[in-house]
Design a protein around this motif. Structure first.
Motif, PDB file in Angstrom:
ATOM      1  N   THR A  72       0.844  -1.189   0.000  1.00 14.30           N
ATOM      2  CA  THR A  72       0.000   0.000   0.000  1.00 14.30           C
ATOM      3  C   THR A  72       0.879   1.238   0.000  1.00 14.30           C
ATOM      4  OG1 THR A  72      -1.759   1.194   1.180  1.00 14.30           O
ATOM      5  CG2 THR A  72      -0.144   0.036   2.527  1.00 14.30           C
ATOM      6  N   ASP A  73       0.310   2.357  -0.432  1.00 10.57           N
ATOM      7  CA  ASP A  73       1.045   3.625  -0.402  1.00 10.57           C
ATOM      8  C   ASP A  73       0.377   4.634   0.515  1.00 10.57           C
ATOM      9  OD1 ASP A  73      -1.216   4.280  -1.822  1.00 10.57           O
ATOM     10  OD2 ASP A  73      -0.165   4.937  -3.637  1.00 10.57           O
ATOM     11  N   SER A  74      -0.417   4.135   1.476  1.00 12.69           N
ATOM     12  CA  SER A  74      -1.171   5.008   2.378  1.00 12.69           C
ATOM     13  C   SER A  74      -0.992   4.558   3.820  1.00 12.69           C
ATOM     14  CB  SER A  74      -2.658   4.968   2.006  1.00 12.69           C
ATOM     15  OG  SER A  74      -3.475   5.369   3.082  1.00 12.69           O
ATOM     16  N   VAL A  75      -0.761   5.523   4.715  1.00 11.36           N
ATOM     17  CA  VAL A  75      -0.637   5.203   6.132  1.00 11.36           C
ATOM     18  C   VAL A  75      -1.928   4.604   6.664  1.00 11.36           C
ATOM     19  CG1 VAL A  75      -0.339   6.183   8.439  1.00 11.36           C
ATOM     20  CG2 VAL A  75       1.140   6.944   6.556  1.00 11.36           C
ATOM     21  N   GLU A  76      -3.052   5.230   6.364  1.00  2.72           N
ATOM     22  CA  GLU A  76      -4.339   4.740   6.891  1.00  2.72           C
ATOM     23  C   GLU A  76      -4.663   3.356   6.345  1.00  2.72           C
ATOM     24  OE1 GLU A  76      -5.964   6.097   9.308  1.00  2.72           O
ATOM     25  OE2 GLU A  76      -4.511   7.738   9.354  1.00  2.72           O
ATOM     26  N   ASP A  77      -4.407   3.153   5.073  1.00  4.05           N
ATOM     27  CA  ASP A  77      -4.662   1.840   4.480  1.00  4.05           C
ATOM     28  C   ASP A  77      -3.743   0.795   5.103  1.00  4.05           C
ATOM     29  OD1 ASP A  77      -6.155   0.297   2.507  1.00  4.05           O
ATOM     30  OD2 ASP A  77      -4.265   0.113   1.414  1.00  4.05           O
ATOM     31  N   ALA A  78      -2.504   1.159   5.366  1.00  2.19           N
ATOM     32  CA  ALA A  78      -1.567   0.229   5.992  1.00  2.19           C
ATOM     33  C   ALA A  78      -2.068  -0.206   7.362  1.00  2.19           C
ATOM     34  CB  ALA A  78      -0.189   0.878   6.119  1.00  2.19           C
ATOM     35  N   VAL A  79      -2.558   0.734   8.159  1.00  5.74           N
ATOM     36  CA  VAL A  79      -3.074   0.403   9.488  1.00  5.74           C
ATOM     37  C   VAL A  79      -4.297  -0.500   9.361  1.00  5.74           C
ATOM     38  CG1 VAL A  79      -4.087   1.341  11.589  1.00  5.74           C
ATOM     39  CG2 VAL A  79      -2.140   2.504  10.516  1.00  5.74           C
ATOM     40  N   MET A  80      -5.194  -0.194   8.428  1.00  4.14           N
ATOM     41  CA  MET A  80      -6.381  -1.026   8.221  1.00  4.14           C
ATOM     42  C   MET A  80      -5.994  -2.456   7.846  1.00  4.14           C
ATOM     43  SD  MET A  80      -8.339  -2.579   5.669  1.00  4.14           S
ATOM     44  CE  MET A  80      -7.930  -1.696   4.161  1.00  4.14           C
ATOM     45  N   LEU A  81      -5.024  -2.612   6.935  1.00  6.79           N
ATOM     46  CA  LEU A  81      -4.602  -3.946   6.500  1.00  6.79           C
ATOM     47  C   LEU A  81      -3.957  -4.712   7.648  1.00  6.79           C
ATOM     48  CD1 LEU A  81      -3.124  -2.902   3.054  1.00  6.79           C
ATOM     49  CD2 LEU A  81      -5.101  -4.405   3.381  1.00  6.79           C
TER      50      LEU A  81
END
Length: 275
Positions: free
Chosen positions: A190-199
């Motif tokens: 991922t290239d997103s902090v929020e998406d990384a936390v969600m994953l």
């Protein structure tokens, strides 16, 4: 560390000398006794000396003084010698030299990245020049790095281009993959902090951060550290010797890089003379 097969070496020779060496034969010097010497023009991490020696063996010469792959040498260091006829040495000369130069260039840059982030894993991608994977893998290992993945068949790495085709919540397809392939670790990019936390919260084993700066990577590490189990955070995209230390300091456990494959070849000096 791998070694190229005789078939691979024979194919290299066949490309360069498909129907004999016209120049050496025409000059009438092919049967003259001769010696060849390889030396480092600059500091380097040596790679493919074993293959260079094997190339000389394949043409009937006798190699010696072979420096092992992974050895760090100073300018002027002797890397390899071989004796044989002038014809045999000329046949293997350029293939052996060029193979060592390219492989040692990759190994040297891989070592620079490893040295820039001591204690942090450096893993090279599969983005080597097509057809050159065996020697690229050997060079990566000689430099002290590991392979991120050798190809599509061995690892579960979910890219955004895969997720574009998924219409279920991440927690659902992550759980499904873990049920069907329980022996595989699941890596998601991922290239997103929020998406990384969600994953991470959805159960991904490894979060691969694509082109996120070190400060953003540090935020992902901080926000996922309390999960049980906490995911491995890997930095990818543009990682090289200039920023490896910053990503390591941010808490990334793995630095994923293609940079060694684009290294300048090392410079090997060759002396070929009559005995």
């Amino acid at each position: 560390m791998i070694t190229l097969t005789d078939a691979a070496l024979d194919a290299m020779l066949a490309q360069d000398v498909p129907y004999g060496d016209l120049t050496t034969d025409a000059l009438g010097i092919a049967q003259r006794p001769a010696r060849i010497r390889f030396a480092a023009r600059g500091a380097m991490v040596v790679c493919a000396g074993e293959e260079a020696a094997a190339l000389f063996t394949r043409v009937g010469a006798v190699p010696a003084d072979v420096v092992a792959s992974g050895t760090e040498v100073e300018p002027g260091a002797l890397l390899l010698t071989a004796t044989g006829t002038a014809g045999s040495l000329h046949r293997a000369w350029k293939v052996a030299q060029t193979l060592m130069e390219y492989a040692s260039g990759i190994a040297t840059r891989a070592r620079r990245i490893v040295d820039a982030a001591p204690g942090t894993a450096v893993a090279c991608t599969r983005k080597s020049f097509p057809g050159a994977k065996p020697i690229a893998v050997k060079a990566v290992q000689a430099g002290g790095a590991t392979m991120h993945r050798l190809g599509l068949s061995e690892t579960l790495l979910i890219f955004p281009e895969h997720r574009a085709f998924l219409d279920r919540p991440a927690a659902d397809w992550i759980a499904d993959l873990k049920r069907r392939l329980p022996e595989k670790r699941l890596v998601v990019e991922t290239d997103s902090v929020e998406d990384a936390v969600m994953l991470a919260e959805a159960g991904a084993d490894v979060i691969q951060l694509e082109k996120l700066p070190p400060e953003a990577a540090a935020r992902v590490v901080a926000r996922t550290r309390g999960l049980a189990p906490a995911p491995v955070i890997a930095a990818a995209g543009g990682v090289d010797e200039t920023n490896a230390a910053a990503y390591a300091a941010a808490g990334c456990a793995v630095l994923v890089t293609s940079a060694p494959y684009f290294a300048k070849p090392a410079d090997v000096k060759v002396t070929l003379e009559p005995v």
